[in-house]
Design an enzyme around this catalytic site. Structure first.
Site, PDB file in Angstrom:
ATOM      1  N   GLU B 244     -27.959 -72.867  59.012  1.00  0.00           N
ATOM      2  CA  GLU B 244     -28.471 -73.122  57.666  1.00  0.00           C
ATOM      3  C   GLU B 244     -27.329 -73.243  56.658  1.00  0.00           C
ATOM      4  OE1 GLU B 244     -32.339 -71.562  56.500  1.00  0.00           O
ATOM      5  OE2 GLU B 244     -31.348 -70.592  54.818  1.00  0.00           O
ATOM      6  N   ARG B 270     -24.112 -97.090  27.484  1.00  0.00           N
ATOM      7  CA  ARG B 270     -24.337 -96.350  26.240  1.00  0.00           C
ATOM      8  C   ARG B 270     -23.161 -96.550  25.282  1.00  0.00           C
ATOM      9  NH1 ARG B 270     -28.012 -93.927  22.807  1.00  0.00           N
ATOM     10  NH2 ARG B 270     -27.169 -91.995  21.928  1.00  0.00           N
ATOM     11  N   GLN B 281     -12.210 -90.329  26.459  1.00  0.00           N
ATOM     12  CA  GLN B 281     -11.694 -89.505  27.557  1.00  0.00           C
ATOM     13  C   GLN B 281     -12.568 -88.271  27.816  1.00  0.00           C
ATOM     14  OE1 GLN B 281      -7.565 -88.813  26.587  1.00  0.00           O
ATOM     15  NE2 GLN B 281      -6.923 -90.618  27.733  1.00  0.00           N
TER      16      GLN B 281
END
Lengths: 82, 383
Positions: B244, B270, B281
């Site tokens: 797991e 955008r 940046q």
């Protein structure tokens, strides 16, 4: 499991696991599980040690209490795999 | 060291991505709100072979090697936005199928594994109790042998898949004073006398993966349903946890890649102050950090798959993978929201859900703190 490998295992238990006593107290029949020296995580550390040092492969279904109860039991487990 | 995927692995990865995008992403926002499990999609995953990935073909599985499994689960996480569905799949594969495969006798394997692979059975794993979580072996559920059957008493909590499961892998102790050495694993079918499942529990994320408590009140389990040897429960639990820890977060590498690509696209589209936000940046460096994180996560994961295939993996390797992928997934989720600003906070953009889904990864299958403990022990530290 030869004598050198068994002594290395004894040293591993003393140095790496929860061993607080004197090294001479870690006899072949010292109860490692009942005393809490080997917990569920330590078993896997020991398996790793055995696979590295003794060139054996320990299957998951061999990780049962009777095979890790004492140093002698661990040695017997390794011998059955050699 | 060569991490080039084979043609078969690449083809399977592409097939899983196509499948997941086409078949698994319907109404995820609504299902998350309703905590609804995707039953139909579960069966579709089985048809593709997801549940059967680690299972040998003689028991109805795909017999895939560890690296192929990781690549397939990464692809599933990349294509499928329902992280709860993937979590339920993982819960069954690693904590139920693997202990049956590794510790079951032939009859148990033939009875349960084919049905778990084909999706007709769902399984759940009961270990955690109200009083035992990280200290798993201090559990208090008891098992008493009565010849041809066992009697179990106690309760389990945080049992993923419990509300829908047909089969339960449940751990109990025959003697609490023995600690882990008294642990046994049992296979319990829904409807067993004295066995009941509590109502679904509400949770923060992974809401499409149902979870509940189990109650065992003089629960009668046939002797043949003991999984492995008496006292072998610790080994069954730990080996399944090893699988797991290694595989459960492979899908998050795909999810982080998906988040990264969304952020790159959004930063290009955008515009603020007259230019794409990616030109700033503050945004571009954040996205570079996301890229660095997903690349290192993938390398660490693939390296573990490679080690597992060579039978050289240790608990240190799996603990590092679990730790790094879970922490990276949470960081990626936070940064994806930050890049998207207010839109990232809105449910319809599906980034806030991704973050809610990610946070659990630092807790389930051993917390980040426990992973550090395991790693420290195998580095010769911290005992």
């Amino acid at each position: 499991m030869n004598t050198t490998e068994k002594e290395k295992l004894r040293g591993f238990i003393i140095d790496r696991l929860r061993w607080d006593g004197a090294s001479r107290q870690l006899t072949d029949d010292y109860p490692l599980l009942e005393s809490g020296v080997i917990d569920s995580l330590a078993i896997f550390e020991i398996v790793q040690f055995l696979e590295d040092e003794c060139s054996v492969e320990i299957a998951d279904d061999k990780l049962v209490p009777e095979n890790f109860a004492t140093l002698a039991a661990i040695a017997k487990l390794v011998e059955s795999k050699s | 060291m060569d991490f080039e995927l084979t043609d078969e692995q690449r083809m399977f990865r592409d097939e899983v991505v196509r499948f997941a995008r086409a078949e698994l992403n319907e109404d995820v926002v609504a299902r998350d709100a309703q905590s609804a499990f995707a039953e139909k999609e579960w069966r579709k995953c089985a048809k593709l072979g997801i549940q059967g990935l680690p299972v040998p073909s003689e028991y109805g599985g795909e017999d895939a090697d560890p690296l192929t499994i990781m690549v397939a689960m990464e692809a599933l996480g990349y294509g499928c936005k329902d992280n709860g569905l993937i979590f339920s799949l993982n819960a069954q594969m690693w904590a139920c199928e693997m202990p049956i495969l590794l510790f079951g006798n032939e009859e148990q394997k033939r009875t349960y594994l084919p049905a778990l692979c084909d999706g007709s059975l769902v399984a759940a794993h009961g270990m955690t109790e109200p009083g035992s979580g990280s200290d798993a072996f201090s559990l208090s559920t008891t098992a008493e042998s009565r010849g041809d059957h066992w009697i179990l008493n106690g309760s389990k909590t945080f049992v993923t898949n419990a509300p829908i499961a047909d089969l339960f892998v449940v751990f109990a102790t025959t003697d609490r004073s023995k600690g882990w050495a008294g642990l046994c694993a049992f296979l319990i079918e829904r409807g067993a006398p004295g066995f009941s499942v509590g109502p679904p529990l509400e949770k923060m994320g992974l809401r499409t993966s149902p979870i509940a408590e189990l109650f065992l009140e003089d629960c009668e389990v046939p002797a043949k349903n003991l999984l492995g040897k008496p006292g072998g429960g610790m080994s069954a639990f730990n080996s399944s946890m090893e699988w797991e820890r290694s595989c459960i977060l492979a899908s998050t590498v795909g999810a982080m890649q998906r988040q990264l690509e969304r952020c790159i696209d959004y930063a290009a589209e955008r515009k603020q102050y007259g230019q794409p936000i990616g030109a700033f940046q503050a945004i571009s460096h954040t996205i570079v950090d996301m890229k660095l994180r997903v690349e290192t996560a993938r390398l660490l994961l693939y390296r573990l798959g490679w080690l597992m295939s060579r039978r050289e993996a240790t608990p240190l390797d799996s603990a590092l993978v679990k730790l790094y992928l879970s922490e990276s997934y949470v960081s990626s989720g936070l940064e994806a929201i930050q890049v998207h600003g207010g839109y990232g906070y809105m449910a319809e953009y599906e980034l806030e859900r991704e973050l809610r889904d990610a946070i659990g990864s630092r807790i389930y299958s051993g917390t980040s703190e426990i992973q550090r403990n395991v790693a420290a022990a195998f580095m010769g530290l911290g005992r």
